[in-house]
Enzyme design. Structure first.
Site, PDB file in Angstrom:
ATOM      1  N   ARG A  12      -7.503   9.697   2.841  1.00 49.25           N
ATOM      2  CA  ARG A  12      -6.562   9.742   3.721  1.00 49.25           C
ATOM      3  C   ARG A  12      -7.034   9.310   5.114  1.00 49.25           C
ATOM      4  O   ARG A  12      -6.210   9.313   5.984  1.00 49.25           O
ATOM      5  CB  ARG A  12      -6.070  11.052   3.946  1.00 49.25           C
ATOM      6  CG  ARG A  12      -5.358  11.853   2.737  1.00 49.25           C
ATOM      7  CD  ARG A  12      -5.072  13.201   2.741  1.00 49.25           C
ATOM      8  NE  ARG A  12      -3.965  13.303   3.828  1.00 49.25           N
ATOM      9  CZ  ARG A  12      -2.719  13.313   3.532  1.00 49.25           C
ATOM     10  NH1 ARG A  12      -2.180  13.204   2.140  1.00 49.25           N
ATOM     11  NH2 ARG A  12      -1.823  13.257   4.345  1.00 49.25           N
ATOM     12  N   HIS A  28       8.818 -26.280   1.236  1.00 54.03           N
ATOM     13  CA  HIS A  28       9.527 -26.272   2.590  1.00 54.03           C
ATOM     14  C   HIS A  28       8.863 -26.133   3.776  1.00 54.03           C
ATOM     15  O   HIS A  28       9.045 -25.453   4.725  1.00 54.03           O
ATOM     16  CB  HIS A  28      10.765 -25.410   2.534  1.00 54.03           C
ATOM     17  CG  HIS A  28      11.587 -25.758   1.355  1.00 54.03           C
ATOM     18  ND1 HIS A  28      12.876 -26.780   1.721  1.00 54.03           N
ATOM     19  CD2 HIS A  28      11.990 -25.398   0.082  1.00 54.03           C
ATOM     20  CE1 HIS A  28      13.241 -27.064   0.430  1.00 54.03           C
ATOM     21  NE2 HIS A  28      12.920 -26.211  -0.549  1.00 54.03           N
ATOM     22  N   LYS A  31      -4.234   6.540   2.559  1.00 51.13           N
ATOM     23  CA  LYS A  31      -3.471   6.404   1.309  1.00 51.13           C
ATOM     24  C   LYS A  31      -2.108   6.863   1.643  1.00 51.13           C
ATOM     25  O   LYS A  31      -1.120   6.411   1.215  1.00 51.13           O
ATOM     26  CB  LYS A  31      -4.158   7.454   0.352  1.00 51.13           C
ATOM     27  CG  LYS A  31      -3.292   7.655  -0.858  1.00 51.13           C
ATOM     28  CD  LYS A  31      -3.609   6.509  -1.621  1.00 51.13           C
ATOM     29  CE  LYS A  31      -2.485   6.709  -3.123  1.00 51.13           C
ATOM     30  NZ  LYS A  31      -2.502   5.280  -3.741  1.00 51.13           N
ATOM     31  N   CYS A  86      -4.590  11.710   8.240  1.00 51.45           N
ATOM     32  CA  CYS A  86      -5.833  12.373   8.274  1.00 51.45           C
ATOM     33  C   CYS A  86      -5.716  13.329   7.300  1.00 51.45           C
ATOM     34  O   CYS A  86      -4.762  13.640   6.474  1.00 51.45           O
ATOM     35  CB  CYS A  86      -6.144  13.306   9.599  1.00 51.45           C
ATOM     36  SG  CYS A  86      -6.054  12.157  10.982  1.00 51.45           S
ATOM     37  N   GLU A 114      -5.659  -6.101   0.468  1.00 55.06           N
ATOM     38  CA  GLU A 114      -6.228  -4.717   1.064  1.00 55.06           C
ATOM     39  C   GLU A 114      -7.451  -4.351   0.876  1.00 55.06           C
ATOM     40  O   GLU A 114      -8.029  -3.703   1.363  1.00 55.06           O
ATOM     41  CB  GLU A 114      -4.881  -3.771   0.834  1.00 55.06           C
ATOM     42  CG  GLU A 114      -4.817  -3.334  -0.593  1.00 55.06           C
ATOM     43  CD  GLU A 114      -3.615  -2.160  -0.679  1.00 55.06           C
ATOM     44  OE1 GLU A 114      -2.880  -2.101  -1.729  1.00 55.06           O
ATOM     45  OE2 GLU A 114      -3.641  -1.240   0.055  1.00 55.06           O
ATOM     46  N   TRP A 132      -8.303   9.540  10.569  1.00 53.68           N
ATOM     47  CA  TRP A 132      -7.953   8.246  10.457  1.00 53.68           C
ATOM     48  C   TRP A 132      -7.400   8.106  12.135  1.00 53.68           C
ATOM     49  O   TRP A 132      -6.545   8.552  12.298  1.00 53.68           O
ATOM     50  CB  TRP A 132      -6.899   7.876   9.485  1.00 53.68           C
ATOM     51  CG  TRP A 132      -6.383   6.273   9.575  1.00 53.68           C
ATOM     52  CD1 TRP A 132      -7.239   5.678   8.743  1.00 53.68           C
ATOM     53  CD2 TRP A 132      -5.424   5.758  10.227  1.00 53.68           C
ATOM     54  NE1 TRP A 132      -6.549   4.163   8.860  1.00 53.68           N
ATOM     55  CE2 TRP A 132      -5.490   4.731   9.685  1.00 53.68           C
ATOM     56  CE3 TRP A 132      -4.538   6.221  10.930  1.00 53.68           C
ATOM     57  CZ2 TRP A 132      -4.537   3.541  10.101  1.00 53.68           C
ATOM     58  CZ3 TRP A 132      -3.314   5.321  11.681  1.00 53.68           C
ATOM     59  CH2 TRP A 132      -3.626   4.094  10.955  1.00 53.68           C
ATOM     60  N   LYS A 150      -2.362  -6.548  -3.086  1.00 52.02           N
ATOM     61  CA  LYS A 150      -3.436  -5.808  -3.745  1.00 52.02           C
ATOM     62  C   LYS A 150      -4.697  -6.492  -3.190  1.00 52.02           C
ATOM     63  O   LYS A 150      -5.592  -6.076  -2.717  1.00 52.02           O
ATOM     64  CB  LYS A 150      -3.239  -5.932  -5.099  1.00 52.02           C
ATOM     65  CG  LYS A 150      -3.519  -4.763  -5.910  1.00 52.02           C
ATOM     66  CD  LYS A 150      -2.818  -3.629  -5.853  1.00 52.02           C
ATOM     67  CE  LYS A 150      -2.252  -3.093  -4.515  1.00 52.02           C
ATOM     68  NZ  LYS A 150      -1.221  -2.086  -4.420  1.00 52.02           N
ATOM     69  N   ASN A 173      -3.242  16.944  11.718  1.00 50.49           N
ATOM     70  CA  ASN A 173      -2.630  15.706  11.299  1.00 50.49           C
ATOM     71  C   ASN A 173      -1.307  15.383  11.649  1.00 50.49           C
ATOM     72  O   ASN A 173      -0.563  16.282  11.622  1.00 50.49           O
ATOM     73  CB  ASN A 173      -2.696  15.631   9.507  1.00 50.49           C
ATOM     74  CG  ASN A 173      -2.072  14.659   8.995  1.00 50.49           C
ATOM     75  OD1 ASN A 173      -2.320  13.476   9.568  1.00 50.49           O
ATOM     76  ND2 ASN A 173      -1.811  14.618   7.797  1.00 50.49           N
ATOM     77  N   GLY A 174      -1.331  14.281  12.213  1.00 46.57           N
ATOM     78  CA  GLY A 174       0.051  13.558  12.667  1.00 46.57           C
ATOM     79  C   GLY A 174      -0.045  13.274  14.348  1.00 46.57           C
ATOM     80  O   GLY A 174      -1.130  12.834  14.461  1.00 46.57           O
ATOM     81  N   GLU A 196       3.339  -8.008  -4.860  1.00 46.33           N
ATOM     82  CA  GLU A 196       2.347  -7.082  -5.125  1.00 46.33           C
ATOM     83  C   GLU A 196       1.016  -7.520  -5.240  1.00 46.33           C
ATOM     84  O   GLU A 196       0.170  -7.020  -4.895  1.00 46.33           O
ATOM     85  CB  GLU A 196       2.970  -6.332  -6.139  1.00 46.33           C
ATOM     86  CG  GLU A 196       1.857  -5.156  -6.727  1.00 46.33           C
ATOM     87  CD  GLU A 196       1.703  -4.085  -5.703  1.00 46.33           C
ATOM     88  OE1 GLU A 196       2.185  -4.174  -4.543  1.00 46.33           O
ATOM     89  OE2 GLU A 196       0.751  -3.192  -5.696  1.00 46.33           O
TER      90      GLU A 196
END
Ligand code: M6R
Length: 612
Positions: free
Chosen positions: A27, A510, A607, A2, A494, A74, A491, A100-101, A487
């Site tokens: 965030r 395979h 983020k 957050c 997301e 969040w 990208k 936050n946490g 990567e």
């Protein structure tokens, strides 16, 4: 996850708080709220949705208070809703708190407080905090100026978990209290005013002078004074740190999105990260001093990180093993910390984290330290939590990265790791001097070469227009081209919400080749002349089955059925991801734009992942 903002001064707090929240929205963005003190009473306004939804609240513009706290959420405990948004208050509305946490023992605390007669209006873990503060405040018979401070301290000693908390009380409209443990929080020092934020860029337009908090420190802010206390309320002194980032580095400027801006900032980010490290014959990295005997004694190097940073670590594995001949293991921080890894004092461990606040990466570092491993943190944020835990901290100089999807941090990490590999190799003296000096030259050319690659962005944009409606894509490569494919795939996932997989090109047959069907999109990267023929054979296997293939390559290849070829400049294959990742970043960006999505704030993501 957050974002927190606070203000105490002589200006109207609410516009400053909302402006700060807008900058911290990356965030968390499922609800937002603010609290100010209006004529001795706390006024709380909150809403579900983005920060801008606060403007829909009646009376928000009438708030006059010059002290306030704010939060963008969040959700972890309790779904996104108005009731679960912060600030939360105690039952008597005497204290307001943003947090936050995660409070891990909130169930026990809730039971305890319920027995004492408290009620709860939300499903959050946070709501126990204002009620606990109220409980201790009421128990304290000494009504002096530190009564609130003592209540906060007692409440915090009951909390298990991580927290950055701001507390406002109607009993003292000239003070605000903040405290942190395992969650980021900085204090910005102004003139007759002070700011609080989860990160520096959000308040850079107000001040460049910051106090960085350590775990368990409690801070009492007034308009002209900031007082710091340790967990036993013993007063401590903290230095002010001046930050060199300009306010414009946290603005979008002429770009439509932060992500696009950050993609285009990569030449600069790489130049600044290289800095003067390669100017002399001997490679030097500020903040690092490891002697030859120690490096010789190493039996293994661990590289630990999450997400994109972990992908940078995969590239570094190849570089380190090639240059230093030391085995390297790359692990995801959340796995490493719970698998009792084999570490001793002869294991060096390196932690990569853009934010320096990722909870799992910090916990992994603490674990390795407890097993006597020397630790190096690689971060983009000076003074971030991890840099205060590590034995050595070295920095990428990418400037603030605001978009949730990491771009310039990744390429800067790869470069810093390559320089680190050269630093070890030079100390060990095992690698041919010419190899090192050629690699140096290649690294120095990268910023100009990235500029070249950026010129092909139109071609990638056109390809994005062709494929944006698809449901699945594959990213293939061999060696570091496989590492960079991971990567590229992340990208895409997301920010475009398209399912994608990355595979080592030789592994496809395979199993996963069963998923290749007519018209599916495959992106193959080929930057190593020794592997290009092998990769071309693998890609023919998918072209034959109807795949549309985009090739990203520095090799001279014939167009044997590729839909599109993006040519990138030739460099040492060890550092080629710095170039080959750029078309993948641009592809993900334009697919997301074509789909009309919020590129900078993709759904469900934040983020900085400060919870486990
Ligand atoms: O701040 P960190 O580098 O520790 O963050 C690690 C990951 O959360 C981060 O790289 C994430 O995967 C990005 N959103 C990827 O673009």
């Amino acid at each position: 996850m957050c974002g927190i903002v606070g203000y105490i001064g002589n200006k109207k707090a609410s516009p400053i708080l909302i402006n700060g929240l807008l900058r911290l929205e990356y965030r968390g963005y499922d609800s937002a709220g603010i609290a100010t003190i209006e004529e001795n009473e706390i006024s709380v306004m909150k809403n579900q949705g983005r920060v801008n939804s606060l403007y829909e609240l009646e009376g928000i513009n009438d708030l006059k208070g010059t002290i306030g706290i704010a939060h963008t959420r969040w959700a972890t405990h309790g779904k996104p809703s108005k009731e679960n948004s912060h600030p939360h208050q105690d039952n008597s509305n005497s204290f307001a708190v943003v947090h936050n946490g995660i409070i891990e023992n909130y169930n026990e605390l809730r039971e305890f407080l319920t027995e004492k007669g408290y009620n709860f209006l939300s499903n959050t873990d946070t709501e126990v905090i204002p009620n606990l503060i109220h409980y201790y405040f009421n128990k304290d018979e000494n009504n002096d100026e530190n009564r609130i401070l003592r209540a906060v301290k007692s409440a915090c000693s009951d909390l298990i978990g991580s927290y950055a908390i701001e507390i406002l009380s109607k009993y003292n409209k000239n003070n605000m209290i903040v405290v942190r443990k395992d969650s980021p929080l900085v204090i910005g020092k102004g003139n007759g005013e002070n700011y609080i934020s989860s990160d520096i860029p959000a308040i850079l337009s107000y001040t460049k002078d910051f106090y960085l908090l350590d775990d368990n420190e409690i801070v009492k802010l007034s308009r002209n004074k900031v007082m710091f206390y340790d967990e036993n309320l013993k007063e401590i002194q903290k230095p002010v740190k001046s930050i060199e980032w300009g306010a414009s580095s946290a603005e979008k400027g002429e770009y439509a999105d932060f992500m696009l801006k950050e993609i285009y900032e990569q030449p600069k980010a790489i130049r600044e990260t290289i800095g003067a490290k390669l100017d002399n014959g001997i490679i030097e990295i500020q903040g690092l001093s490891l002697d030859r005997e120690y490096i010789k004694s190493l039996n293994k190097i661990y590289i630990i990180a999450c997400g994109t940073a972990m992908h940078a670590g995969l590239v570094a594995k190849t570089i380190f093993e090639k240059l230093c001949k030391i085995p390297v293991e790359v692990d995801i921080a959340s796995e490493f910390r719970y698998r009792n890894p084999l570490i001793d004092e002869n294991t060096l461990s390196i932690y990569i984290t853009q934010s320096g606040e990722t909870a799992d990466t910090i916990a992994a570092l603490k674990l390795a330290k407890s097993k006597k491993s020397k630790t190096i943190a690689i971060s983009n944020v000076i003074g971030s939590s991890i840099t205060r835990e590590a034995d050595y901290s070295i920095y990428t100089h990418a400037g603030p990265e605001i978009a949730v999807a990491s771009t310039k941090a990744y390429t800067s990490q790869v470069i810093l790791l390559a320089i680190l590999g050269m630093y070890f190799a030079q100390k060990l003296g095992k690698t041919d001097k010419e190899i090192i000096s050629n690699l140096k030259k290649d690294i120095l050319q990268l910023p100009n070469q990235i500029e070249e690659v950026l010129k092909s962005s139109d071609k990638v944009k056109q390809f994005a227009k062709k494929v944006y409606k698809e449901k699945d894509m594959f990213f293939l490569g061999r060696g570091v081209d496989y590492a960079v494919s991971m990567e590229g795939s992340l990208k895409l996932k997301e920010i475009s919400y398209i399912h994608s997989e990355s595979y080592a090109a030789g592994e496809l047959k395979h199993g996963p080749i069963a998923l290749i069907e007519n018209n599916i999109t495959v992106i193959i990267t080929m930057t190593n002349s020794k592997l290009v023929e092998k990769s071309i054979s693998n890609v023919q296997e998918v072209i034959t089955r109807g795949a549309k293939v985009l090739a990203i390559t520095s090799e001279e290849i014939k167009n044997n059925g590729f839909e599109e070829i993006i040519k990138i400049p030739k460099t040492n294959p060890l550092i080629s991801p710095v170039l080959s990742v750029i078309p993948m970043q641009i592809l993900a960006y334009y697919i997301s734009k074509e789909k009309g999505l919020d590129v900078d704030k993709p759904r469900n993501l934040a983020k900085s992942v400060t919870v486990e």
